[in-house]
Scaffold this active site. Structure first.
Site, short mmCIF file in Angstrom:
data_model
loop_
_atom_site.label_atom_id
_atom_site.label_comp_id
_atom_site.label_asym_id
_atom_site.label_seq_id
_atom_site.Cartn_x
_atom_site.Cartn_y
_atom_site.Cartn_z
N GLY A 147 0.81 -1.21 0.00
CA GLY A 147 0.00 0.00 0.00
C GLY A 147 0.84 1.26 0.00
CG ASP B 130 4.04 -2.80 -4.69
OD1 ASP B 130 3.04 -3.53 -4.85
OD2 ASP B 130 4.85 -2.96 -3.77
N GLY C 41 15.76 -1.37 -2.95
CA GLY C 41 14.64 -0.93 -2.12
C GLY C 41 13.40 -0.71 -2.95
#
Length: 299
Positions: A44, A243, A278
């Site tokens: 999210g 994502d 990351g």
């Protein structure tokens, strides 16, 4: 749509604990790690930050624990210009974490939900006004599936499109599938869904965007699969690529409402995202994506 879209993300907020190794350990084996990092993550939060960098006004609906990770993650969202009015802090439960092992240009992830389990249907009903004022909503399954179902009902009630990234895999009800505007499984999730829903592809073809990593993305037009090819890059860390794709797709569908164009833009964004370590560090700006696309066209 001339203005930048208002997009609400309902989902997880985690701290990623990242270990880099030469190769994945075999069962029962210990291998020496090369490095360790704590990096902001959670599907999210990743999606919210990716959307913000692309230029959207982003509302994050989620939950963190009353601990050091929680306050750091909420602060990080604010620094990325994500609206955190709907990010709650809950006592007595830890902030969610993901333990990520990077080896051989790939990653494996174990997630502990923690405070993300407190993102309940009742909690998101408190923020129905935020959802109602959105141009589109993006969600995934690192919060309870009952919460995703509630979000879909709220979106249907107010005529707001919703993109569901069905990860990590959960069984989807017909009721949820009927309400979702776009469903974006990766190839593995797609096969799992087909495994228990025999007529899934026929019934929900128009909603499907399947991500296939190095191959690209597939959508259906006139019942025929259309492949939008990925861009070739040398990845450093693939964490967060999915994502980034989902965020870029959600963003572009508010701008163009053209699935092929949105997939191409999203493939470019995902390609750029894997060039740094990351989940969030490599997420590109809209200008970076457009520049990359221009370079690809000129080659």
């Amino acid at each position: 749509m001339g203005r930048e879209p208002i997009i609400t993300v309902i989902g997880s907020i985690n701290m990623d604990l990242v270990v880099s190794v030469d190769r994945k350990p075999n069962r029962g084996e210990t291998v020496k790690g090369e490095s360790f990092d704590t990096l902001p993550g959670g599907k999210g939060a990743n999606q919210a930050i990716a959307l913000s960098r692309l230029g959207a006004t982003v509302n994050m609906v989620g939950m963190v624990g009353d601990d050091a990770f929680g306050y750091e993650l909420k602060s990080n969202l604010e620094k990325e210009n994500v609206q955190v009015e709907a990010v709650g802090v809950t006592e007595g439960i830890s902030t969610g974490v993901a333990v990520i092992t990077i080896a051989e240009n790939d990653n494996s992830i174990a997630v502990v939900s923690g405070a993300n389990e407190k993102v309940t249907p009742a909690y998101i009903r408190e923020y129905e006004k935020i959802i109602k004022q959105s141009d589109i909503v993006l969600t995934q399954f690192e919060v309870p599936i009952s919460t995703v179902e509630e979000a879909a009902m709220i979106c249907e009630k107010h005529g707001i499109p919703i993109v569901l990234n069905p990860a990590p895999f959960e069984k989807l009800s017909d009721s949820l599938l009927d309400k979702v505007t776009y469903l974006t499984p990766n190839q593995h999730e797609y096969e799992l869904i087909k495994g228990y829903k025999r007529y899934f592809e026929n019934d929900y073809q128009s909603k499907l965007i399947i991500t296939k990593g190095e191959v690209g993305a597939v959508f259906f037009e006139n019942e025929k699969p259309q492949i939008v090819s990925a861009f070739t890059v040398q990845p450093i860390d693939t964490t967060g690529a999915g994502d980034t794709f989902n965020s870029a797709f959600t963003y572009m569908m508010t701008k163009t409402n053209n699935i092929e164009e949105a997939c191409r833009f999203s493939n470019a964004a995902a390609a750029l995202s894997v060039l740094k370590k990351g989940a969030q560090l490599g997420m590109p700006t809209k200008e970076e994506v457009n520049s990359f696309l221009s370079e690809q066209q000129s080659e």
